[in-house]
Scaffold this active site. Structure first.
Site, PDB file in Angstrom:
ATOM      1  N   ARG A 103      -8.428   0.320   4.436  1.00  0.00           N
ATOM      2  CA  ARG A 103      -7.394   1.210   3.925  1.00  0.00           C
ATOM      3  C   ARG A 103      -6.068   0.486   3.729  1.00  0.00           C
ATOM      4  NH1 ARG A 103      -5.810   4.825   7.577  1.00  0.00           N
ATOM      5  NH2 ARG A 103      -4.604   5.767   5.909  1.00  0.00           N
ATOM      6  N   LYS A 135       0.835  -1.207   0.000  1.00  0.00           N
ATOM      7  CA  LYS A 135       0.000   0.000   0.000  1.00  0.00           C
ATOM      8  C   LYS A 135       0.869   1.256   0.000  1.00  0.00           C
ATOM      9  CE  LYS A 135      -1.775   1.717   3.893  1.00  0.00           C
ATOM     10  NZ  LYS A 135      -1.805   3.176   4.124  1.00  0.00           N
ATOM     11  N   ASN A 136       1.835   1.304   0.912  1.00  0.00           N
ATOM     12  CA  ASN A 136       2.649   2.514   1.048  1.00  0.00           C
ATOM     13  C   ASN A 136       3.511   2.759  -0.189  1.00  0.00           C
ATOM     14  OD1 ASN A 136       1.586   3.022   3.562  1.00  0.00           O
ATOM     15  ND2 ASN A 136       3.290   2.104   4.682  1.00  0.00           N
ATOM     16  N   CYS A 163      -4.809   8.478   9.760  1.00  0.00           N
ATOM     17  CA  CYS A 163      -5.044   7.890  11.084  1.00  0.00           C
ATOM     18  C   CYS A 163      -4.622   8.853  12.190  1.00  0.00           C
ATOM     19  CB  CYS A 163      -4.250   6.588  11.236  1.00  0.00           C
ATOM     20  SG  CYS A 163      -4.890   5.215  10.275  1.00  0.00           S
ATOM     21  N   ASP A 183       4.908   0.378  12.151  1.00  0.00           N
ATOM     22  CA  ASP A 183       3.652  -0.176  11.640  1.00  0.00           C
ATOM     23  C   ASP A 183       3.435  -1.637  12.031  1.00  0.00           C
ATOM     24  OD1 ASP A 183       2.687   2.115  10.513  1.00  0.00           O
ATOM     25  OD2 ASP A 183       3.257   1.629   8.461  1.00  0.00           O
ATOM     26  N   ARG A 213       2.479  14.141  13.061  1.00  0.00           N
ATOM     27  CA  ARG A 213       3.098  13.886  11.766  1.00  0.00           C
ATOM     28  C   ARG A 213       3.121  15.134  10.890  1.00  0.00           C
ATOM     29  NH1 ARG A 213       0.881   8.216   9.522  1.00  0.00           N
ATOM     30  NH2 ARG A 213      -1.160   9.137   9.766  1.00  0.00           N
TER      31      ARG A 213
END
Length: 421
Positions: free
Chosen positions: A400, A22-23, A118, A308, A123
């Site tokens: 997601r 995904k990233n 999220c 993560d 961040r």
């Protein structure tokens, strides 16, 4: 609102195919804004965030075509027709900030809403903006939007990051491909997703060296062209499913997995007494007899232990033999899954950025609530071996980041189902 029901059902056995990252995909997709030729991505995960990014890029003028149920995406941005990334889309996903550098590099202007995502910490995007300013951009923050202009185009610069930010490295890396002169990024992030992005940009004609190290050098070119590129395997999905047979027992082969994607993580699993072996098709994880050993974990930028995977590791350590200490150094507010695990009988004590986990013999099923993407899956993992039923609510977070999670775990014998309200 949907929920997921999990019943402890004994050992898991079988195989799970690891999806594209995904990233990585969310980083690769904005690269279409750097060229007027088509960019084709394969091995794309079918996730909500991908849909959101398609929506964002379409709003900027990209023509999006999807094939093979969305696993292949063709992005064609012949012309950027709108230079404003609006709040209504950007608020859904933090990775939206990655359209800023490419638009600024190609057309010298961009207006991008401050991003959402999220709720796991502030961040900030200050490193993104500082890097672009060093390359000659003029930036103003007005009413929640970043207004950026680079009259005459961006110029190469030496950029020293105070922190190895993944997103800032990605944004500056893309912007620098079309800048005039040479850009050097010091203290660059080293994640595999950044190497994957650099590989794709090189296929498009970019001149990049040093990716995967703390110093990346980019020689700007006048124009990039189209390319076809496969998305790298998702190391976070890989690490997550590696813990499923650890928690529930059994043996699972993760197709497409590689130890070099998660070297520090695999070292920690070995310390905990977990067997991980490479196969011709990926990685095999086998549950050893008895409870795993307690271990201490400190999250760090790559190649350290991934933030993560901290929540998932905590779920596994809830039934370890002894006391573990987990220190979160990347994001504040990333122990929000701890109170939910405590509802399942875990013994966890949180003080600031440190969580102390004393292993118990077994967890108990309970109704719990997901607070973010990785917290969601940590509760599902915990439910695999808990006695009784675990109902995880607010699972929209899962959509997601995990492709067909229920199907993948069910194929290995998990008793899990999605309940649609």
């Amino acid at each position: 609102m949907d929920s997921i029901l999990v019943k402890g059902n004994g050992p898991l056995n079988g195989e799970i195919a690891i999806s594209g990252a995904k990233n990585a995909a969310l980083t690769l997709m904005p690269a279409t804004l750097l060229t007027d030729e088509p960019l084709t991505l394969t091995n794309v995960p079918r996730l909500l965030d991908i849909k959101t990014t398609n929506e964002l890029l379409s709003s900027l003028g990209t023509e999006v075509a999807m094939m093979q149920e969305g696993q292949i995406i063709v992005l064609d941005t012949n012309q950027i027709t709108n230079h404003t990334a609006h709040y209504d889309i950007v608020r859904k996903m933090r990775a939206s900030i990655l359209v800023l550098g490419p638009m600024l590099a190609r057309d010298g202007k961009a207006i991008v809403s401050l991003p959402g995502g999220c709720a796991i910490g502030a961040r900030p995007v200050d490193l993104h903006l500082q890097g672009l300013e060093a390359m000659g951009a003029t930036i103003e923050l007005k009413e929640g939007y970043i207004h950026a202009v680079a009259k005459g185009g961006l110029k190469g610069a030496t950029i020293d990051f105070s922190f190895a930010s993944v997103g800032a490295t990605e944004n500056i890396l893309m912007a620098a491909t079309l800048a005039k002169g040479t850009t050097v990024i010091n203290n660059a992030a080293r994640e595999p997703e950044i190497v994957d992005l650099a590989d794709c940009l090189r296929k498009m004609g970019a001149q990049i060296s040093g990716d995967g190290s703390p110093t990346i050098t980019i020689q700007g070119v006048d124009k990039l062209h189209g390319a076809t590129h496969p998305v790298v395997a998702d190391r976070i999905e890989l690490g997550t499913y590696m813990l499923a047979p650890v928690i529930a027992g059994g043996e699972v082969e993760l197709l497409g997995g590689r130890i070099n994607l998660l070297h520090s993580y695999c070292e920690k699993l070995d310390e905990a007494g977990i067997s991980v072996t490479e196969t011709k098709r990926g990685l095999k994880v086998t549950s050893r007899n008895g409870r795993i050993n307690a271990v201490n974990v400190v999250t760090e930028p790559f190649p350290g232990f991934p933030t993560d995977l901290q929540a998932q590791m905590m779920a596994a350590l809830c039934t370890a033999n002894g006391t573990s200490v987990l220190e979160e150094t990347i994001f504040e507010n990333r122990f929000m899954h701890a109170p939910e695990l405590i509802r399942m009988g875990a013994n966890i004590d949180v003080h600031g950025g440190t969580a102390t986990v004393t292993g118990v013999n077994r967890l108990k099923g309970a109704p719990v609530m997901a607070t973010d993407l990785r917290a969601s899956v940590s509760l599902i993992l915990a439910g695999l071996a808990a006695s009784g039923e675990t109902i995880v609510s607010r699972v929209y977070h899962l959509d997601r980041g995990y492709e067909r999670l229920v199907r993948k775990l069910s194929s290995c014998g998990a008793n899990i189902e999605r309940i649609t309200s």
